[in-house]
Design a protein around this motif. Structure first.
Motif, short mmCIF file in Angstrom:
data_model
loop_
_atom_site.label_atom_id
_atom_site.label_comp_id
_atom_site.label_asym_id
_atom_site.label_seq_id
_atom_site.Cartn_x
_atom_site.Cartn_y
_atom_site.Cartn_z
N VAL A 1 0.85 -1.18 0.00
CA VAL A 1 0.00 0.00 0.00
C VAL A 1 0.89 1.23 0.00
CG1 VAL A 1 -1.71 1.33 1.30
CG2 VAL A 1 -1.87 -1.17 1.21
N LEU A 2 0.65 2.12 -0.94
CA LEU A 2 1.37 3.40 -0.98
C LEU A 2 0.44 4.46 -0.40
CD1 LEU A 2 3.12 3.40 -4.48
CD2 LEU A 2 4.20 3.28 -2.26
N SER A 3 0.63 4.78 0.87
CA SER A 3 -0.19 5.77 1.54
C SER A 3 0.38 7.16 1.27
CB SER A 3 -0.22 5.50 3.04
OG SER A 3 -0.87 6.56 3.72
N LEU A 4 -0.45 8.05 0.76
CA LEU A 4 0.02 9.37 0.32
C LEU A 4 -0.29 10.47 1.32
CD1 LEU A 4 -1.10 8.95 -3.38
CD2 LEU A 4 1.17 8.60 -2.45
N SER B 1 -1.41 15.54 -3.24
CA SER B 1 -2.57 14.65 -3.24
C SER B 1 -3.02 14.24 -1.86
CB SER B 1 -2.25 13.40 -4.07
OG SER B 1 -1.15 12.70 -3.52
N GLY B 2 -2.15 14.32 -0.85
CA GLY B 2 -2.53 13.93 0.50
C GLY B 2 -3.21 15.02 1.29
N CYS B 3 -3.43 16.19 0.69
CA CYS B 3 -4.11 17.28 1.40
C CYS B 3 -5.57 16.89 1.68
CB CYS B 3 -4.09 18.55 0.56
SG CYS B 3 -2.50 19.38 0.50
N ILE B 4 -6.00 17.13 2.91
CA ILE B 4 -7.39 16.88 3.27
C ILE B 4 -8.28 17.91 2.57
CG2 ILE B 4 -9.02 16.79 5.19
CD1 ILE B 4 -7.03 14.52 5.22
N LEU B 5 -9.40 17.47 2.06
CA LEU B 5 -10.30 18.37 1.33
C LEU B 5 -10.69 19.57 2.16
CD1 LEU B 5 -12.20 19.22 -0.92
CD2 LEU B 5 -13.84 17.49 -0.12
N GLN B 6 -11.02 19.39 3.42
CA GLN B 6 -11.42 20.51 4.26
C GLN B 6 -10.29 21.53 4.42
OE1 GLN B 6 -13.46 19.38 7.85
NE2 GLN B 6 -12.98 21.29 8.89
N THR B 7 -9.06 21.06 4.50
CA THR B 7 -7.91 21.96 4.59
C THR B 7 -7.81 22.83 3.34
OG1 THR B 7 -6.73 20.35 5.94
CG2 THR B 7 -5.41 22.06 4.89
N VAL B 8 -8.06 22.24 2.18
CA VAL B 8 -8.03 23.00 0.93
C VAL B 8 -9.15 24.04 0.93
CG1 VAL B 8 -8.32 22.83 -1.57
CG2 VAL B 8 -6.95 21.12 -0.34
N GLN B 9 -10.33 23.67 1.38
CA GLN B 9 -11.44 24.63 1.45
C GLN B 9 -11.07 25.81 2.34
OE1 GLN B 9 -14.34 21.99 3.07
NE2 GLN B 9 -15.11 21.26 1.10
N GLU B 10 -10.49 25.50 3.51
CA GLU B 10 -10.15 26.55 4.47
C GLU B 10 -9.04 27.45 3.95
OE1 GLU B 10 -9.25 24.18 7.86
OE2 GLU B 10 -11.36 23.90 8.45
N ARG B 11 -8.04 26.88 3.27
CA ARG B 11 -6.97 27.72 2.73
C ARG B 11 -7.52 28.63 1.63
NH1 ARG B 11 -1.39 27.56 2.57
NH2 ARG B 11 -1.63 26.58 4.61
#
Length: 468
Positions: free
Chosen positions: A88-91, A111-121
């Protein structure tokens, strides 16, 4: 000692090569906890170069690789099979936001950024990243793109595919393909990024992406309308689109069974109506002008719907807390189902104009063949995507009911096909629906897909056993 794992430890550090059962367990079990695979190890690279190097090592030794983001998928697409040969390649460590360009309205993220973190930034720059779904606090951008995630705002902003301008991808050979230019027009040949979006990691591994941003709306207004039938909901959708145009951001259908289930398992989440109604629509406007303008538009639309007899009642949120309470009714449906017991889930889409016919026809078929079964129907009516789930009759052991899942699936999927739809709208195929594809995809489509897979991944090392 395993030669591959020894090389991996040297490359990314021993602490990021997990082999102990306790350490690897969360990466091997699917989100619904119905399947657990096996793997040689879980590898946790820290950047794109390390991903590429690991892929080259695995390719040399013909070791299959399963890329994984937040592991929130529902079709067993991000976990290995039971063979134990894969890694398993965990990103998750690729979680940097590389750049924000507010003028170009783009953000470059790993690619490992959490979606909510992207929304907040994005919000910090006065911008909106509109992809929104229930798992946004734990799902990752790589997984969103690999499954072409949808969510609640597809009606206005499109799927994940529509929100991506460029990709960085590690190929099956370990080469790094980088196209992170953030261009909206680039007519220089095949658009390779579209091969990897929605491919569920079977053609390569997404390591970074350029995402589209939008201006933050000046106002967001949310309302819940009560009505009698899905057909009335479709008529309301047309009316709302005619009157509100692009300001209509979300249009979610929920049956009464959904709200009853949420109220049962979440006492703090109750319907705002004094009486029960067969169906509900949660709609939201995002206005670029003002709150007053949005409110006038929404009130005018709901008033016209009441006068026309399309809806029986409606409430409009007048505060952030009320907005959150209305959305909680929608967002807690899946959790309420899980607390109620096992159920048979279907993520399907049909042409919007045929949704009501599909629901009526399929409900009737299920009632005849599985007396007493309960349908939990909800989803993104505005883009034709329904979560059409089937639960055991009251008092029946859900394990016994789940044993008949194949028969339920066949009935539902055949009905979807008759109505011109798709058996997977936004969750993907993974391993769970793989064997259904030959029944609903043409031989030409499947052969072209196999040709692409063979060309890009000739040794079948990229997430084998998924989709094809």
């Amino acid at each position: 000692m395993n030669v591959l794992l020894s090389a991996c430890r040297e490359l990314i550090g021993a602490t990021h090569v997990l082999t102990d059962a306790a350490d690897t367990a969360p990466y091997l079990r699917d989100q619904r906890r119905r399947f657990t695979g096996r793997a040689q190890a879980v590898l946790r690279p820290g950047n794109s170069a390390e991903v590429a190097a690991l892929v080259r090592l695995c390719a040399q030794q013909r070791v299959p690789m399963v890329p994984q983001g937040g592991n929130t998928g529902l079709v067993e697409g991000s976990v290995p099979d039971a063979g134990g040969d894969a890694v398993v390649l965990s990103l998750g460590r690729l979680n940097n936001i590389r750049a924000v360009d507010a003028v170009n309205n783009t953000m470059t993220v790993e690619s490992g950024c959490i979606l909510q973190t992207v929304q907040e930034r994005a919000a910090e720059y006065g911008r909106l990243f509109p992809l929104s779904l229930a798992a946004e606090g734990s799902c990752t951008i790589g997984g969103n793109l690999s499954t072409n995630a949808g969510g609640t705002a597809v009606l206005r902003y499109g799927n994940a595919r529509d929100l991506c301008l460029g990709l960085e991808v590690v190929t099956a050979q370990g080469d790094l393909l980088s196209s992170l230019r953030g261009l909206r027009k680039d007519n220089t040949g095949y658009d390779l990024r579209h091969l990897f979006i929605g491919a569920e990691g079977t053609l390569g591994i997404i390591t970074a992406a350029v995402l589209k941003l939008f201006p933050q709306p000046k106002a967001r207004l949310t309302a819940l309308a009560a009505l009698r039938t899905p057909q009335q909901a479709l008529t309301l959708l047309t009316m709302a689109q005619d009157r509100c145009a692009a300001t209509l951001t979300a249009f979610e259908l929920m049956s009464d069974a959904c709200l009853q289930l949420v109220g049962k398992h979440f006492p703090d989440a109750q319907s705002p109506f004094a009486v029960r109604h067969p169906q509900y629509v949660l709609l939201e406007l995002s206005d670029s002008e003002s709150e007053a303008h949005a409110e006038a538009m929404l009130q005018h639309t709901l008033g016209a719907a009441l006068d026309a007899g399309l809806i029986d009642d409606a409430v409009v949120a007048s505060s952030l807390a009320q907005t959150a309470a209305l959305w909680a009714l929608r967002e807690r449906i899946s959790d309420a189902q899980a607390r109620e017991g096992k159920n048979i889930k279907h993520d399907i889409s049909v042409p919007i104009s045929r949704i009501a016919d599909f629901i009526d026809a399929t409900d009737a078929l299920l009632r005849r063949q599985f007396p007493g079964c309960r349908t939990i129907t909800f989803g993104h009516l505005g883009d034709g995507n329904l979560h059409y789930n089937v639960a055991a009759p009251d008092g029946m052991d859900d394990t016994a009911f789940i044993a008949g899942q194949a028969k339920v699936n066949r009935l539902v999927y055949d009905s979807v096909d008759r109505h011109g739809g798709s058996i997977s709208a936004e969750h993907g195929i993974g391993a769970l629906k793989r064997d259904e594809l030959p029944r609903y995809k043409s031989a030409v489509e499947l052969q072209l897909m196999r040709n692409i897979k063979q060309a890009l991944d000739p040794f079948n090392l990229m997430n084998p056993g998924k989709i094809l």
